[in-house]
Design an enzyme around this catalytic site. Structure first.
Site, PDB file in Angstrom:
ATOM      1  N   SER A   1       0.846  -1.185   0.000  1.00 54.60           N
ATOM      2  CA  SER A   1       0.000   0.000   0.000  1.00 54.60           C
ATOM      3  C   SER A   1       0.881   1.234   0.000  1.00 54.60           C
ATOM      4  O   SER A   1       2.000   1.206   0.528  1.00 54.60           O
ATOM      5  CB  SER A   1      -0.873   0.002   1.257  1.00 54.60           C
ATOM      6  OG  SER A   1      -1.540   1.238   1.412  1.00 54.60           O
TER       7      SER A   1
ATOM      8  N   TYR B   1      -2.690  -0.157  11.003  1.00 53.95           N
ATOM      9  CA  TYR B   1      -2.568  -0.619   9.616  1.00 53.95           C
ATOM     10  C   TYR B   1      -1.282  -0.077   8.981  1.00 53.95           C
ATOM     11  O   TYR B   1      -0.536  -0.828   8.335  1.00 53.95           O
ATOM     12  CB  TYR B   1      -3.794  -0.168   8.831  1.00 53.95           C
ATOM     13  CG  TYR B   1      -3.782  -0.544   7.370  1.00 53.95           C
ATOM     14  CD1 TYR B   1      -4.106  -1.839   6.967  1.00 53.95           C
ATOM     15  CD2 TYR B   1      -3.465   0.398   6.395  1.00 53.95           C
ATOM     16  CE1 TYR B   1      -4.107  -2.180   5.621  1.00 53.95           C
ATOM     17  CE2 TYR B   1      -3.475   0.061   5.045  1.00 53.95           C
ATOM     18  CZ  TYR B   1      -3.786  -1.225   4.667  1.00 53.95           C
ATOM     19  OH  TYR B   1      -3.781  -1.567   3.333  1.00 53.95           O
TER      20      TYR B   1
END
Length: 311
Positions: free
Chosen positions: A144, A157
């Site tokens: 990501s 996260y």
């Protein structure tokens, strides 16, 4: 094992019941591959299996919690017994908590890390152990932009995604050191319209949303397939927003800190109050609770791009 000459037969996808994993599994089925589907939710798994078969592939759904390394090893054994040698392993499964750092409990933090980071380590270990004797195979980590640039309300996260980056680089150098034919590559994703915003544990006052520009999961899946076809690249970036975020953070991290401090809270929430009984997938899968299969797409279809740059 240069890209085009290597045709995989057996591909494993974790997090296959929804979002990017679901879209990737469907595209792999369209190539006629045998696709092993790993996820916790039985309803989403059977939906994913139907997608793969309908697209022309063979599906083997296995209910697995990727945080459990023994469960992942058992799944890998079963895949090789039923489908044959694993050619490609794609790590996608994750979970998250949308909240300020102070509002996340220690056990919740550990759980996000166990699924989102250790899940990738467990999948990679299982894949490597079986690929090593044959000295070929591809492992794809779905990363990501948030593995390079942290944003507020997602400390757990972002921390786990940053960990994946360090793990990927270190492992890649070990494999290069031994001249291995096994390739590891990472695909950095932008904001994607997945069901996570409907099922991730949230303590925000308003409904959670991806920060625009938002891409459809099929764009992300095309990035994964490109990585499988050309695994010698250390990393791929999906979406110009990913490239922009990673590059801006390299040259102007402090500026980005101030920008995100100012905009990051509001840009991750809609103007609708959060549903107080929204389900959470942190400890248990939420699909099937009402017979529901969430599928690949989240709630933001009308705001999502169906095409995007893949570098």
């Amino acid at each position: 094992m240069s890209g085009h000459h290597y045709v995989p037969r057996v591909v494993v996808v974790t997090g296959a019941s929804g979002g990017i994993g679901r879209a990737t599994a469907r595209m792999l089925g369209g190539r006629g591959y045998q696709v092993a589907l790993l996820a916790r939710g039985e309803t989403g798994l059977s939906g994913a299996a139907q997608d793969v078969e309908a697209a022309g592939g063979t599906a083997l759904p296995i209910a697995t919690d990727t945080a459990d390394h023994r469960g992942v090893e058992a799944a890998a054994d079963r895949i090789e017994a039923e489908l044959g040698p694993i050619d490609v392993w794609v790590n996608v499964a994750f979970t998250s908590v949308f909240a300020r750092f102070d509002d996340i409990e220690p056990e919740e933090y550990r759980r996000v890390t166990d699924v989102t980071y250790h899940g990738y380590v467990n999948g990679t270990r299982a894949a490597l152990a079986r690929m090593r004797p044959r000295n070929h195979g591809v492992i794809v980590q779905v990363g990501s932009a948030l593995g390079h640039r942290g944003i507020p309300l997602q400390t757990a996260y972002c921390g786990a995604k940053h960990a994946i980056e360090g793990f990927h680089e270190a492992l890649r150098t070990e494999l290069m050191h031994e001249d291995s034919n096994i390739k590891v590559t990472i695909v950095e994703m932008p904001a994607v319209n997945t069901p996570q915003f409907s099922w991730v544990l949230s303590r925000l006052p308003q409904k959670a949303q991806p920060v625009p520009p938002i891409y459809q999961p099929e764009v992300a899946a095309r990035g994964v397939l490109k990585a499988i076809d050309h695994p010698q690249r250390r990393a791929r970036w999906v979406g110009l927003s990913t490239a922009g975020t990673i590059l801006a953070n390299r040259v102007a991290g402090g500026l980005l800190d101030r920008y995100l401090a100012h905009t990051g809270f509001s840009s991750q929430q809609t103007d609708q109050p959060r549903d107080t009984d929204q389900p959470s997938n942190l400890w248990e899968p939420v699909d099937g609770s009402d017979g529901r299969d969430f599928g690949a797409h989240g709630a933001f279809d009308e705001r999502s791009h169906g095409a995007g740059w893949i570098g």
